[in-house]
Scaffold this motif. Structure first.
Motif, mmCIF file in Angstrom:
data_model
loop_
_atom_site.group_PDB
_atom_site.id
_atom_site.type_symbol
_atom_site.label_atom_id
_atom_site.label_comp_id
_atom_site.label_asym_id
_atom_site.label_seq_id
_atom_site.Cartn_x
_atom_site.Cartn_y
_atom_site.Cartn_z
ATOM 1 N N VAL A 60 -59.234 -9.226 -59.531
ATOM 2 C CA VAL A 60 -59.783 -7.871 -59.477
ATOM 3 C C VAL A 60 -58.832 -6.974 -58.693
ATOM 4 O O VAL A 60 -58.448 -7.313 -57.572
ATOM 5 N N PRO A 61 -58.430 -5.828 -59.249
ATOM 6 C CA PRO A 61 -57.562 -4.901 -58.506
ATOM 7 C C PRO A 61 -58.389 -3.915 -57.688
ATOM 8 O O PRO A 61 -59.414 -3.414 -58.147
ATOM 9 N N VAL A 62 -57.939 -3.627 -56.473
ATOM 10 C CA VAL A 62 -58.573 -2.603 -55.634
ATOM 11 C C VAL A 62 -57.467 -1.777 -54.978
ATOM 12 O O VAL A 62 -56.677 -2.306 -54.188
ATOM 13 N N ARG A 63 -57.413 -0.501 -55.308
ATOM 14 C CA ARG A 63 -56.413 0.377 -54.722
ATOM 15 C C ARG A 63 -56.802 0.733 -53.291
ATOM 16 O O ARG A 63 -57.947 1.073 -52.998
ATOM 17 N N ALA A 64 -55.848 0.634 -52.365
ATOM 18 C CA ALA A 64 -56.100 1.003 -50.971
ATOM 19 C C ALA A 64 -54.775 1.192 -50.261
ATOM 20 O O ALA A 64 -53.804 0.472 -50.515
ATOM 21 N N ASP A 65 -54.759 2.162 -49.347
ATOM 22 C CA ASP A 65 -53.618 2.413 -48.474
ATOM 23 C C ASP A 65 -53.896 1.729 -47.146
ATOM 24 O O ASP A 65 -54.867 2.068 -46.454
ATOM 25 N N LEU A 66 -53.081 0.766 -46.763
ATOM 26 C CA LEU A 66 -53.339 -0.031 -45.566
ATOM 27 C C LEU A 66 -53.189 0.760 -44.274
ATOM 28 O O LEU A 66 -53.598 0.276 -43.207
ATOM 29 N N THR A 67 -52.634 1.955 -44.332
ATOM 30 C CA THR A 67 -52.544 2.794 -43.137
ATOM 31 C C THR A 67 -53.749 3.721 -42.998
ATOM 32 O O THR A 67 -53.830 4.475 -42.024
ATOM 33 N N ASP A 68 -54.673 3.656 -43.941
ATOM 34 C CA ASP A 68 -55.876 4.479 -43.913
ATOM 35 C C ASP A 68 -57.063 3.597 -43.514
ATOM 36 O O ASP A 68 -57.467 2.717 -44.276
ATOM 37 N N PRO A 69 -57.636 3.809 -42.317
ATOM 38 C CA PRO A 69 -58.743 2.956 -41.867
ATOM 39 C C PRO A 69 -59.916 2.920 -42.837
ATOM 40 O O PRO A 69 -60.522 1.859 -43.042
ATOM 41 N N ASP A 70 -60.248 4.043 -43.438
ATOM 42 C CA ASP A 70 -61.362 4.073 -44.383
ATOM 43 C C ASP A 70 -61.053 3.242 -45.624
ATOM 44 O O ASP A 70 -61.934 2.549 -46.158
ATOM 45 N N ASP A 71 -59.809 3.303 -46.086
ATOM 46 C CA ASP A 71 -59.406 2.495 -47.239
ATOM 47 C C ASP A 71 -59.510 1.004 -46.936
ATOM 48 O O ASP A 71 -59.917 0.203 -47.791
ATOM 49 N N VAL A 72 -59.120 0.620 -45.726
ATOM 50 C CA VAL A 72 -59.179 -0.797 -45.349
ATOM 51 C C VAL A 72 -60.619 -1.292 -45.342
ATOM 52 O O VAL A 72 -60.930 -2.366 -45.874
ATOM 53 N N GLU A 73 -61.512 -0.517 -44.751
ATOM 54 C CA GLU A 73 -62.930 -0.884 -44.746
ATOM 55 C C GLU A 73 -63.459 -1.008 -46.176
ATOM 56 O O GLU A 73 -64.188 -1.958 -46.503
#
Length: 263
Positions: A60-73
């Motif tokens: 399963v793909p999930v787009r996220a920016d690891l420098t964005d705390p909200d994206d990590v959550e």
């Protein structure tokens, strides 16, 4: 060899390319359900297509920016929602810019710390409870051999990645016995990151051509070559499996014997 992780759930960050993708591929091949992560939807789609060719679990793909705390959550939440839990976390991130110390400013340092260290901090905060549930799980951090021996013109990697190793070692006691925590220290492998570093070396005049740079990187290795990313991915899968059940708190060089450090 059956690694006994069929049906497990793994989240591998920065896995749309390079060593992260190789790790995701190795886990998926062993039957784990894998969440693949990156910032580009296009790259993620290409990675999923490649991994699914060998996968026996779901990808399963999930787009996220690891420098964005909200994206990590949101990334961890999406993993748990998709598969009902999380057994294995593999942290990877793109490398910081190369260059010597005197050409590196404060902004570069803070950006490298956010990318390499704080991404792991946030991921573990969001994942720890899930990893500890249902018999426990694993954390594997992908860093660099630069934590053992400083690499010329890579001051940010040399210095900042040490924080990840200190974190991993601390977590190996604080999260035990439910969660085992280990690190892998890649040497040069055939990834986009290595190509970029060689091209930057050509621009700085260190090599006359890309081919010369590639040959130079392989020539100094006792095995006489650059590593295959799957060789690292296979090690990550092993460290995530019950077969490595008594390995905890270590940092394993995957470099073909390139390093000169005794430890």
């Amino acid at each position: 060899m059956d690694l006994e992780i069929e049906g497990n759930t793994a989240l591998v960050t920065a896995s749309s390319s390079g060593l992260g993708k190789a790790s995701a591929k190795a886990l998926a091949r062993e039957g784990a359900n894998v969440v693949v992560n990156g910032r580009s939807e296009e790259s993620l789609a290409e990675a999923v297509e490649e991994i699914e060719r060998v996968a026996t679990g779901e990808v399963v793909p999930v787009r996220a920016d690891l420098t964005d705390p909200d994206d990590v959550e949101a990334l961890v939440a999406a993993t748990v929602e998709a598969f009902g839990g999380l057994d294995h976390l593999v942290t990877s991130a793109g490398g910081p810019p190369s260059g010597p110390f005197l050409d590196t400013d404060d902004e570069d340092w803070y950006a490298a710390y956010d990318l390499l260290v704080m991404s792991v901090v946030r991921l573990v905060h969001a994942s720890a409870e899930h990893l500890a549930a249902d018999g426990g799980g694993t954390l594997v951090t992908i860093t660099s051999r630069s934590v053992k021996e400083a690499i010329p013109s890579l001051v940010l990697s040399n210095a900042v990645r040490m924080g990840v190793i200190g974190l991993e070692k601390t977590l190996s006691t604080e999260l035990a016995p439910e969660v085992r925590c280990n690190a892998v220290l890649p040497g040069p492998h055939e990834t986009r990151r290595i190509r970029e570093l060689i091209e930057q070396g050509v621009e700085r005049g260190e090599y006359d051509s890309y081919e010369e740079g590639l040959d130079a990187r392989g020539a100094s290795n006792p095995l006489g070559r650059i590593g295959d990313p799957m060789e690292l991915g296979n090690t990550v899968a092993f460290l995530s499996s019950p077969l490595s059940g008594y390995i905890n708190g270590v940092a394993v060089p995957i470099d073909g014997g390139l390093g000169d450090s005794n430890l």
